[in-house]
Write a protein that holds these residues in place. Structure first.
Motif, mmCIF file in Angstrom:
data_model
loop_
_atom_site.group_PDB
_atom_site.id
_atom_site.type_symbol
_atom_site.label_atom_id
_atom_site.label_comp_id
_atom_site.label_asym_id
_atom_site.label_seq_id
_atom_site.Cartn_x
_atom_site.Cartn_y
_atom_site.Cartn_z
ATOM 1 N N ALA A 166 0.724 -1.321 -0.324
ATOM 2 C CA ALA A 166 0.312 -0.296 0.299
ATOM 3 C C ALA A 166 0.956 1.323 -0.213
ATOM 4 C CB ALA A 166 -1.207 -0.331 1.195
ATOM 5 N N ARG A 167 1.835 1.423 0.519
ATOM 6 C CA ARG A 167 2.468 2.395 0.914
ATOM 7 C C ARG A 167 3.513 2.723 -0.883
ATOM 8 N NH1 ARG A 167 4.919 5.481 5.260
ATOM 9 N NH2 ARG A 167 7.213 7.004 4.380
ATOM 10 N N VAL A 168 3.814 1.891 -0.903
ATOM 11 C CA VAL A 168 4.398 1.965 -2.493
ATOM 12 C C VAL A 168 3.563 2.312 -3.427
ATOM 13 C CG1 VAL A 168 6.083 0.547 -4.367
ATOM 14 C CG2 VAL A 168 6.884 0.518 -2.365
ATOM 15 N N ALA A 169 2.178 1.787 -3.613
ATOM 16 C CA ALA A 169 1.184 2.254 -4.470
ATOM 17 C C ALA A 169 1.248 3.790 -4.345
ATOM 18 C CB ALA A 169 -0.063 1.909 -4.153
ATOM 19 N N ARG A 170 0.799 4.176 -3.100
ATOM 20 C CA ARG A 170 0.942 5.614 -2.800
ATOM 21 C C ARG A 170 2.057 6.500 -3.639
ATOM 22 N NH1 ARG A 170 -0.789 3.890 2.687
ATOM 23 N NH2 ARG A 170 1.105 4.166 3.411
ATOM 24 N N LEU A 171 3.354 6.163 -2.868
ATOM 25 C CA LEU A 171 4.036 6.640 -4.143
ATOM 26 C C LEU A 171 4.587 6.607 -5.651
ATOM 27 C CD1 LEU A 171 7.338 5.491 -1.138
ATOM 28 C CD2 LEU A 171 6.214 7.287 -1.451
ATOM 29 N N LEU A 172 4.305 5.597 -5.392
ATOM 30 C CA LEU A 172 3.646 5.708 -7.989
ATOM 31 C C LEU A 172 2.491 5.675 -8.078
ATOM 32 C CD1 LEU A 172 4.838 1.944 -8.122
ATOM 33 C CD2 LEU A 172 6.460 3.639 -8.628
ATOM 34 N N ASP A 173 1.869 7.346 -6.975
ATOM 35 C CA ASP A 173 1.167 7.654 -7.374
ATOM 36 C C ASP A 173 1.312 8.578 -8.895
ATOM 37 O OD1 ASP A 173 -1.784 8.641 -8.219
ATOM 38 O OD2 ASP A 173 -1.559 10.366 -6.702
ATOM 39 N N GLY A 174 0.563 8.560 -10.353
ATOM 40 C CA GLY A 174 0.606 9.787 -10.918
ATOM 41 C C GLY A 174 1.686 9.083 -12.277
ATOM 42 N N VAL A 175 2.053 7.725 -11.504
ATOM 43 C CA VAL A 175 3.105 6.784 -13.321
ATOM 44 C C VAL A 175 1.711 6.164 -14.131
ATOM 45 C CG1 VAL A 175 4.674 5.857 -11.582
ATOM 46 C CG2 VAL A 175 2.654 4.150 -12.008
ATOM 47 N N ASP A 176 2.670 6.756 -15.230
ATOM 48 C CA ASP A 176 1.728 5.626 -16.749
ATOM 49 C C ASP A 176 2.238 4.872 -16.857
ATOM 50 O OD1 ASP A 176 0.604 6.014 -19.025
ATOM 51 O OD2 ASP A 176 2.816 6.864 -20.222
ATOM 52 N N ALA A 177 0.921 3.751 -15.459
ATOM 53 C CA ALA A 177 0.384 2.643 -15.672
ATOM 54 C C ALA A 177 -0.674 2.089 -14.733
ATOM 55 C CB ALA A 177 1.570 1.995 -15.297
ATOM 56 N N GLU A 178 -1.108 1.735 -14.523
ATOM 57 C CA GLU A 178 -1.882 0.337 -14.122
ATOM 58 C C GLU A 178 -1.446 0.365 -12.680
ATOM 59 O OE1 GLU A 178 -6.668 -1.717 -13.858
ATOM 60 O OE2 GLU A 178 -4.573 -1.619 -15.312
ATOM 61 N N VAL A 179 -1.537 0.420 -11.515
ATOM 62 C CA VAL A 179 -0.827 -0.205 -10.391
ATOM 63 C C VAL A 179 -2.093 -0.899 -9.458
ATOM 64 C CG1 VAL A 179 0.559 0.120 -7.804
ATOM 65 C CG2 VAL A 179 0.612 1.764 -9.801
ATOM 66 N N LEU A 180 -1.520 -2.577 -9.846
ATOM 67 C CA LEU A 180 -2.278 -3.243 -8.501
ATOM 68 C C LEU A 180 -1.587 -4.540 -7.786
ATOM 69 C CD1 LEU A 180 -2.831 -5.286 -12.128
ATOM 70 C CD2 LEU A 180 -4.788 -3.797 -11.464
ATOM 71 N N GLN A 181 -2.517 -4.578 -6.997
ATOM 72 C CA GLN A 181 -1.837 -4.782 -5.646
ATOM 73 C C GLN A 181 -2.458 -6.091 -5.098
ATOM 74 O OE1 GLN A 181 -2.209 -1.879 -2.291
ATOM 75 N NE2 GLN A 181 -2.367 -0.754 -3.199
ATOM 76 N N VAL A 182 -1.486 -6.878 -5.116
ATOM 77 C CA VAL A 182 -1.604 -8.465 -5.152
ATOM 78 C C VAL A 182 -1.185 -9.085 -3.769
ATOM 79 C CG1 VAL A 182 -0.084 -9.644 -7.020
ATOM 80 C CG2 VAL A 182 -1.856 -10.800 -6.816
ATOM 81 N N HIS A 183 -1.907 -10.021 -3.282
ATOM 82 C CA HIS A 183 -1.528 -10.865 -2.176
ATOM 83 C C HIS A 183 -2.629 -11.633 -1.819
ATOM 84 C CE1 HIS A 183 -4.266 -7.717 -0.083
ATOM 85 N NE2 HIS A 183 -3.843 -6.796 -0.686
ATOM 86 N N GLY A 184 -2.831 -12.385 -0.473
ATOM 87 C CA GLY A 184 -3.386 -13.319 -0.331
ATOM 88 C C GLY A 184 -4.985 -12.946 0.205
ATOM 89 N N ARG A 185 -5.042 -11.563 0.087
ATOM 90 C CA ARG A 185 -6.176 -10.962 0.474
ATOM 91 C C ARG A 185 -7.249 -10.014 0.181
ATOM 92 N NH1 ARG A 185 -4.790 -8.911 7.360
ATOM 93 N NH2 ARG A 185 -4.553 -10.855 7.755
ATOM 94 N N ALA A 186 -6.524 -9.717 -1.574
ATOM 95 C CA ALA A 186 -6.605 -8.942 -2.919
ATOM 96 C C ALA A 186 -7.987 -10.104 -2.648
ATOM 97 C CB ALA A 186 -5.823 -8.929 -3.649
ATOM 98 N N PRO A 187 -8.805 -8.738 -3.350
ATOM 99 C CA PRO A 187 -10.684 -9.511 -3.491
ATOM 100 C C PRO A 187 -10.409 -9.998 -5.179
ATOM 101 C CG PRO A 187 -10.899 -6.895 -2.910
ATOM 102 C CD PRO A 187 -8.668 -7.439 -3.146
ATOM 103 N N ALA A 188 -10.892 -10.867 -5.401
ATOM 104 C CA ALA A 188 -11.326 -11.851 -6.528
ATOM 105 C C ALA A 188 -10.884 -11.345 -7.706
ATOM 106 C CB ALA A 188 -12.623 -12.659 -6.817
ATOM 107 N N ALA A 189 -11.407 -9.591 -7.958
ATOM 108 C CA ALA A 189 -11.531 -9.339 -9.117
ATOM 109 C C ALA A 189 -10.328 -8.363 -9.762
ATOM 110 C CB ALA A 189 -12.371 -7.703 -9.342
ATOM 111 N N VAL A 190 -9.730 -7.754 -8.118
ATOM 112 C CA VAL A 190 -8.610 -8.286 -8.389
ATOM 113 C C VAL A 190 -7.010 -9.094 -8.873
ATOM 114 C CG1 VAL A 190 -5.876 -7.181 -7.635
ATOM 115 C CG2 VAL A 190 -8.584 -5.687 -6.707
ATOM 116 N N GLN A 191 -7.252 -9.723 -8.195
ATOM 117 C CA GLN A 191 -6.528 -11.201 -8.794
ATOM 118 C C GLN A 191 -7.006 -11.482 -10.120
ATOM 119 O OE1 GLN A 191 -7.747 -14.289 -5.963
ATOM 120 N NE2 GLN A 191 -7.415 -13.468 -4.292
ATOM 121 N N GLU A 192 -8.117 -11.500 -10.573
ATOM 122 C CA GLU A 192 -8.011 -12.248 -11.630
ATOM 123 C C GLU A 192 -8.001 -10.789 -13.149
ATOM 124 O OE1 GLU A 192 -10.091 -13.874 -15.153
ATOM 125 O OE2 GLU A 192 -10.629 -15.005 -12.921
#
Length: 877
Positions: free
Chosen positions: A279-305
């Motif tokens: 989560a912290r690195v995702a905030r630090l990457l705010d504004g990059v020209d790319a879609e930032v996805l977070q994946v871990h064991g608790r990630a929602p199924a839609a994110v995993q998909e």
């Protein structure tokens, strides 16, 4: 296991009269509903491109000849997806065990896609709380935890013809345990059951040995070349500790991700140790020209998909170790590795388990780098210096060596091997950790003192919960109803997000009304757990108030009771200022500003003890009252007489305790003399021998004994402080047994007591005054006291009293050091050779002192003069 006996540790045999299953091929066993067979010809063309296909003939030959094999196949070869389909060709039922739920779903989706089907047809999956299978399913992917539950329900695994244990190298405890159980089953019940241990990087010879000398089959590495770029941070970072990761490393990792996006094409996969860092690195990457996805064991199924599907724009995938293996993230050409991992740790002495941040192993680093070369040549950026790489551990620590073993110990006991001595485990469980686990199981009623599993323990083993949580579910349902107990246990089984706060009751309410991913998973788990409760409790609504235990209705009371049932050693009483003492004896403290600070008692669900901290840090807890604490931790309740040394005095009292927490204290008027004696000995050892009365004679006797011990040895006693304190119960009797308080020690004559240590049995004690006399007779006739405190005995005597003495006195063969004193009693000379002194030293002393002391004799030849104690004036007629 119904119909089976287990006469020996680690060995299953059919019961008398039961037929032994025979050998067979990979076909459906008789009596099973026939499902549509899988034919390799119907697979998508992509299956034919998977490199593992080249070693399939060797694998099939190994299974035909030995029934088991070790498959070593690097990431991307198809070991997880193609091999199960090949094993299932012809109608066999195959079970694939994965260590993570995310990998289970991904593997099932990929195999179903290769067949051109949806999950739930011939390929299905089961994870805790979710199942997608049908009568057509012939390949089922499960977590290793689900596999263990099935083995405990029926060790024969009816309807299963082959089991593939994937990612064995990760050394998860459930996976190691499942492998050991399956080896046991094949040896005694089902020799025809096929078993494949598959891994990308592992000790193949060790696994082959565990599987009874199984062949090792290796697949070619299909990976594309991966360039390594070292990207260490500038400056010195604080090392990781507990869950702490230096923010400077996370900022550096984010900057490396930006650099990778600028320097390389393709998606970026970044490995971080946990969800907080993601989560912290995702905030630090705010504004990059790319879609930032977070994946871990608790990630929602839609994110995993979304992660496992190709995106329409460039992506940065921030992931924990779940992306190291078992699934391919398409489009990835770059890996950024922060070089950290999370491993479980347990403090057995305090009953605290937690995750800790460690340096990733070299094996993990290779796995992570390989993700960049799955589809094309790639690049890995490693956020550490190349010089550090060789110092990394070779493999991650096996979970059995570092984790809480309570669940493992219950599985082993339910299997019939409480000591795990007969299980084919890659590493034996540490004895201390296993003993601590057994204590937990006894406390929850899961095992007998002998280690044998109870009926309750067998039920707990099948719940798919830690034994503590299983106890909370079953016992809590009896008091508050199945629904409410299940809701609280679901909170405890997956820690709520930090945003829910540290109050479990508030977190419960947040989960009920929440619409986030955690709340959705929580509701699924609640439904699963409610179904696990026996029928007589499952029918209670749990919303009509608390039943039993005298608790008032309300969420706070319910969550407190269920939490205390799960962690009875962690019920804690307030000490003031946000500090608490747990029943386990561990001090704990709330975070500043916590709303739980006014509570008199807490049931602590989550706590950790940072390195170097004096007390644990409470991260999640529920308010309870004393009655609830007594109910949940009844096995820790005790009332006893306590006599101890405290604040310099003997304190005698009757104490009612809940573990380490004192509930009530009353003075004890007539304490047990044995306990008083022990307390006095404790006081002596803490405060020293100065508590006794040491007269001048006693001190002198001690010095004489020390001298004889040094020069004669033998039976003469050691009288140092340490030695005397060690034997205090011996030489201070019987006076010590009559003493009741500190003042009595002060009246105890140490000299008289020391006499008991003399070597009376050998007869040497009678020679004490001969070998080390207290006084020595000098030429004047005086009996002068000897001092034994130095290396040599010292005789301090007036010079005139030694006239005529030409031989230096000796004690026990040791020359006495003579201190010749002036008439005023001050040292005039020191010598160990009187004859030499009279010849050479006396002249200077006489010249110096004769004028100052004219009334004393100063003869020219002292060696021939008459010794005297008197002045010259008294000697005149």
């Amino acid at each position: 296991m119904a119909g089976l006996e287990r006469p020996g540790v680690g060995r299953l045999v059919p019961a008398a009269g039961q037929p032994h299953p025979g050998h067979g091929d990979l076909r459906l066993r008789a009596g099973r509903v026939t499902a549509p067979a899988i034919r390799l010809a119907e697979l998508r063309p992509e299956a034919g491109e998977l490199p593992v296909r080249g070693c399939l003939p060797d694998l099939e030959a190994a299974l035909a000849a030995h029934g088991a094999a070790v498959l070593c196949a690097p990431p991307g070869t198809g070991k997880t997806t193609l091999v199960p389909l090949v094993l299932a060709a012809g109608g066999a039922r195959v079970l694939v065990a994965e260590p993570r739920r995310l990998a289970v779903r991904a593997a099932a989706r990929r195999m179903a896609w290769l067949l051109g089907e949806r999950v739930g047809g011939r390929v299905g999956f089961t994870v805790r709380g979710e199942r997608a299978v049908s009568r057509e399913t012939v390949v089922e992917v499960v977590t290793t935890g689900v596999l263990l539950q099935r083995l405990q329900r029926d060790q024969e695994l009816p309807g299963v013809d082959a089991v593939l244990l994937d990612e064995c190298h990760e050394r998860h405890l459930d996976a190691d345990t499942a492998a050991a159980f399956l080896v046991d089953v094949r040896a005694a019940l089902r020799p025809e059951l096929r078993l494949v241990a598959a891994s990308a990087t592992t000790d193949t010879e060790a696994w082959a040995g565990l599987l009874g000398g199984a062949p090792v089959v290796e697949s070619a590495d299909p990976g594309f070349p991966v360039e390594v770029r070292w990207a260490p941070p500038a400056g010195t970072l604080r090392p990781p500790s507990g869950l702490f990761v230096d923010p400077a490393l996370l900022a550096h990792t984010a900057s490396v991700v930006r650099r990778a996006l600028a320097e390389c094409p393709g998606d970026v996969l970044c490995f971080l140790p946990g969800t907080g860092e993601i989560a912290r690195v995702a905030r630090l990457l705010d504004g990059v020209d790319a879609e930032v996805l977070q994946v871990h064991g608790r990630a929602p199924a839609a994110v995993q998909e979304a992660v496992l599907s190709r995106g329409t724009r460039r992506r940065v995938v921030l992931s924990t170790a779940v992306a190291e293996s078992s699934l391919t993230v398409p489009g990835v050409r770059v890996v950024v590795d922060a070089g950290l991992a999370r491993e479980p740790r347990v403090d057995h002495a305090r009953g605290l388990g937690s995750l800790t941040t460690v340096r990733a192993s070299r094996a993990a680093a290779r796995q992570r780098a390989g993700r960049a070369g799955r589809e094309a040549a790639g690049v890995v950026y490693r956020c550490w210096a190349e010089a550090e790489d060789g110092r990394l551990p070779r493999f991650p620590a096996p979970e059995i060596q570092v984790a809480d073993l309570s669940a493992f110990a219950l599985q082993a006991a339910a299997w019939g091997d409480p000591e795990a001595a007969g299980l084919a485990l890659p590493d034996a469980p540490p004895a201390a950790a296993l003993a601590a686990a057994r204590s937990v199981l006894e406390a929850v009623g899961a095992v007998e003192p002998s280690g044998r599993v109870t009926g309750r323990g067998s039920r707990l083993a099948r719940l798919g919960l830690h034994p503590r949580l299983g106890r909370a579910l079953l016992d809590g349902a009896e008091r508050v109803g199945a629904r409410r107990a299940a809701e609280v246990v679901a909170l405890l089984s997956e820690e709520p997000p930090r945003s829910y706060g540290d109050d479990l009751a508030a977190a419960w309410r947040a989960a009920r009304r929440g619409g986030d991913g955690y709340a959705a998973r929580w509701r699924d788990e609640v439904r699963r757990l409610e179904r696990q409760v026996p029928g007589d409790n499952a029918g209670r609504s749990g919303r009509s108030g608390v039943t039993g235990g005298g608790l008032p209705p309300g969420d706070d009371a319910v969550v407190g009771l269920v939490t205390a049932l799960a962690f009875p050693e962690r019920v804690a009483r307030a000490r003031g200022g946000g500090a608490f003492l747990m029943a386990s004896g561990t001090g704990a403290r709330l975070a500043e500003g916590s709303g739980l600070g006014a509570a008199g008692w807490l049931a602590v669900a989550v706590a950790d003890r940072p390195a170097g901290a004096a007390s644990a840090r409470i991260r999640l807890a529920a308010v309870v009252d004393e009655d609830t604490a007594r109910t949940a931790a009844a096995h820790l309740a005790a009332s006893a007489e306590e006599v101890r040394w405290e604040d310099g005095e003997v304190v005698a009292r009757t104490v009612e305790r809940l573990g380490a927490v004192e509930l009530a204290v009353r003075p004890l008027r007539d304490p047990d003399p044995v306990l008083v004696r022990a307390a006095l000995l404790t006081g002596l050892r803490r405060e020293g021998l100065g508590l006794l009365r040491w007269s001048r004679e006693a001190e002198g006797l001690r010095e004489r004994l020390a001298f004889l011990r040094r020069v004669r040895g033998g039976d003469w006693p050691e009288v140092s402080d340490e030695a005397l304190l060690e034997r205090a119960g011996e030489w201070l009797e019987p006076e010590l047994s009559r003493a009741r308080r500190r003042a009595d020690l002060g009246r105890l004559d140490a000299g008289q007591a020391l006499g008991r240590l003399l070597p009376w049995a050998s007869g040497e004690a009678a020679r004490l005054d001969e070998l080390a006399p207290e006084r020595l007779t000098v030429p004047s006739g005086s009996r002068v006291r000897l001092a034994y405190g130095g290396e040599q005995p010292v005789l301090a005597v007036k010079l005139q009293e030694m006239f005529g003495a030409t031989r230096t006195p000796e004690v026990a063969g040791v020359p006495v050091l003579v201190h010749l004193l002036s008439p005023a009693g001050r040292p005039a000379a020191v010598t160990a050779d009187l004859a030499s002194f009279w010849r050479e030293g006396y002249r200077a002393v006489r010249a110096d002192l004769r004028g100052r002391y004219p009334r004393h004799p100063w003869p020219e030849d002292p060696s021939a003069a008459e010794p005297t104690r008197h002045t010259a004036a008294r000697r005149r007629p």
